[in-house]
Write a protein that holds these residues in place. Structure first.
Motif, short mmCIF file in Angstrom:
data_model
loop_
_atom_site.label_atom_id
_atom_site.label_comp_id
_atom_site.label_asym_id
_atom_site.label_seq_id
_atom_site.Cartn_x
_atom_site.Cartn_y
_atom_site.Cartn_z
N ASP A 9 0.83 -1.19 0.00
CA ASP A 9 0.00 0.00 0.00
C ASP A 9 0.87 1.25 0.00
OD1 ASP A 9 -2.51 -1.28 0.06
OD2 ASP A 9 -2.34 -1.58 2.20
N GLU A 10 2.05 1.14 0.57
CA GLU A 10 2.98 2.26 0.61
C GLU A 10 4.40 1.72 0.70
OE1 GLU A 10 2.90 3.43 5.29
OE2 GLU A 10 1.20 4.03 4.09
N VAL A 11 5.34 2.58 0.32
CA VAL A 11 6.75 2.23 0.38
C VAL A 11 7.45 3.26 1.25
CG1 VAL A 11 8.87 1.96 -0.96
CG2 VAL A 11 6.69 1.20 -1.93
N VAL A 12 8.27 2.79 2.18
CA VAL A 12 9.04 3.67 3.05
C VAL A 12 10.51 3.42 2.78
CG1 VAL A 12 9.57 4.31 5.44
CG2 VAL A 12 7.24 3.63 4.82
N LEU A 13 11.22 4.46 2.35
CA LEU A 13 12.65 4.36 2.14
C LEU A 13 13.34 4.94 3.36
CD1 LEU A 13 15.03 3.74 0.21
CD2 LEU A 13 14.97 6.18 -0.36
N ALA A 14 14.13 4.12 4.05
CA ALA A 14 14.79 4.57 5.28
C ALA A 14 16.31 4.48 5.20
CB ALA A 14 14.28 3.76 6.47
N VAL A 15 16.83 3.97 4.10
CA VAL A 15 18.28 3.83 3.95
C VAL A 15 18.73 4.52 2.67
CG1 VAL A 15 18.43 1.67 5.25
CG2 VAL A 15 18.06 1.60 2.79
N ASP A 16 19.97 4.96 2.66
CA ASP A 16 20.54 5.64 1.50
C ASP A 16 21.60 4.73 0.87
OD1 ASP A 16 21.36 7.42 -0.38
OD2 ASP A 16 22.23 8.86 1.00
N LEU A 17 21.12 3.64 0.25
CA LEU A 17 22.02 2.69 -0.39
C LEU A 17 21.99 2.90 -1.90
CD1 LEU A 17 21.14 -0.53 1.63
CD2 LEU A 17 23.13 0.96 1.92
N LYS A 18 23.12 2.65 -2.54
CA LYS A 18 23.27 2.87 -3.98
C LYS A 18 22.18 2.18 -4.80
CE LYS A 18 26.69 2.57 -7.64
NZ LYS A 18 28.06 2.20 -7.99
#
Length: 67
Positions: A9-18
């Protein structure tokens, strides 16, 4: 990464990976049930994703969009 968003239903980006920097947004649109993206690292372009139909939220930004 794409198998993780299938049916979401939703996407949460919590990391800054390549590997998350340049996702195939059309593929993500086809896999998710709703187009809601919370970007905790503010690495995506608000205008670009909004134009593609995503409800984009840049966490910690004044407008909820890109810095």
């Amino acid at each position: 990464m794409y198998s993780r968003v299938e049916g979401a239903d939703e996407v949460v980006l919590a990391v800054d990976l390549k590997q998350f920097r340049q996702p195939d947004s059309a593929r993500i649109r086809g896999l998710t049930r709703m187009l809601v993206l919370f970007d905790g690292r503010n690495i995506y372009d608000f205008a670009e994703l909004s134009a593609q139909g995503f409800l984009y939220h840049g966490i910690g930004t004044a407008s909820g969009g890109a810095l």
